[in-house]
Design an enzyme around this catalytic site. Structure first.
Site, PDB file in Angstrom:
ATOM      1  CE  LYS A 168      22.331  16.633  46.683  1.00  0.00           C
ATOM      2  NZ  LYS A 168      22.915  15.700  47.495  1.00  0.00           N
ATOM      3  CB  SER A 222      25.361  13.129  48.176  1.00  0.00           C
ATOM      4  OG  SER A 222      25.144  13.936  47.122  1.00  0.00           O
TER       5      SER A 222
END
EC number: 3.4.21.-
Lengths: 166, 197
Positions: free
Chosen positions: B114, B71
Site C-alpha cells: 500500500k 488495490s
C-alpha cells in the site's frame, strides 16, 4: 605489494560478510541471548536478567497463551518489549482494572495478540496500547541463564486470573 | 575469492571433526564412507553459507517482488513485478507517498502493498467522500496510515486502522514488468487524501 594487500583485504571482507550473514541468520531463525531491562515482568524476569530466546516458534506460528515473547514495540519501532501472551486472536480479554465495578470484555482481533507484563502495577502493555499484530513478535523467551540463583526454565504467570475462563 | 575462502573453511571444518572423533574417523578411513561423508559436509557447508548470504541480501538490501491484487491500480496492476529496497525501513526513511510492503496486521503469513498516506502525528481523513461531515483522526506514535491507490477496491487502514511501523518490510520504488510500464513509480493519483494543514 599493493596486489597482495588488496587480495588480503578482499579475503577479509569476504570472510566478514560470510560469517556476519551466518551469525545474523542464526540469531534470526534459531535464537540468541537477550538481556532484559525494566520492571514490567517481575518477579519472573528482573531488571538486567539474561535470558535465552528462541525464534523458531514465531516462524512456525507456535506461540501459545502463557508464553513470554519479545516483540517490536508498537509505539517505538526502534525498541523491543518483553511481555507475556495473555490472549490469542479470538480470545475474550478482560480489559478493565480490578477496581471497576462492572467487568468489560473485548475480543482479540484476527492476526493480533494481547500482551501483559507479569508486574501488572508497573507495566505498559496491551491494556494501554491495545492488542498488537502477531507480525511484531520476534521470539519467545523460555530459559533464564543469569542470575545463577534463578537459572532454569521460566515460571508460569503469577496472574492466572487474567486468563479468561469460557 | 569466495571460492578459495569457502574451500579453506570447509577444509577447516573437516580438520575439527577429525580431531574430535579421531578413532571413529580412522575406522572410516578404511571404508569408502569417508569420501562420501566429506563431500556431503562440504555441500551442506556451502548451502548454509550461501543461503545465509542470500537471505541477508534480500532482507537488508532488496529484491524482486511480484504483486497481486487490484488495490494499487493503476500504479501497480495485478501480476506486476517490482523492485523493493529494504534500506529505507532500517534507516527510518519511509516518507509520505512511498509505496511499502508490510506484513498484514490481520494475517501474519501474508504481505500487503500500500501507499503511506500519513506518518505518526499526521491528521488523517477517516470518512468516505459520501459522508456529509468530515471526520479526522491522528496517527498514533510509531504507526503509519496506509491506503491503496484504488480506493474503491482496497482493504487498508480505512478498514483495520493505522499499522505499527515495525510491520513495514520494504519500499517499492521501481517497476520492471510489464516492460510497457518500466520505470519509477508514479505519485499517488489520490492527492486529495493527503491532509492539508
Amino acid at each position: 605489494m599493493l596486489r597482495g594487500v588488496l587480495g588480503k583485504t578482499f579475503r577479509l571482507i569476504g570472510y566478514t560478510i560470510q560469517y556476519g550473514c551466518i551469525a545474523h541468520c542464526a540469531f534470526e531463525y534459531i535464537g540468541g541471548v537477550v538481556m532484559c531491562s525494566g520492571p514490567s515482568m517481575e518477579p519472573t524476569i528482573q531488571n538486567s536478567d539474561i535470558v535465552f530466546a528462541e525464534n523458531l516458534s514465531r516462524h512456525f506460528y507456535g506461540i501459545q497463551r502463557g508464553d513470554i515473547v519479545i516483540a517490536k514495540s508498537p509505539t517505538d519501532p526502534k525498541s523491543n518489549i518483553c511481555k507475556r501472551v495473555i490472549g490469542l486472536e479470538g480470545d475474550k480479554i478482560l480489559t478493565n482494572s480490578p477496581s471497576d465495578f462492572f467487568k468489560s470484555h473485548s475480543y482479540v482481533p484476527t492476526g493480533h495478540v494481547w500482551l501483559e507484563g507479569d508486574n501488572l502495577q508497573n507495566s505498559t502493555d496491551s491494556r494501554y496500547y491495545g492488542p498488537i499484530p502477531y507480525g511484531l513478535i520476534r521470539g519467545r523467551i523460555f530459559f533464564k541463564i543469569w542470575p545463577l540463583s534463578d537459572f532454569g526454565f521460566l515460571r508460569d504467570s503469577p496472574n492466572g486470573h487474567r486468563f479468561s475462563d469460557d
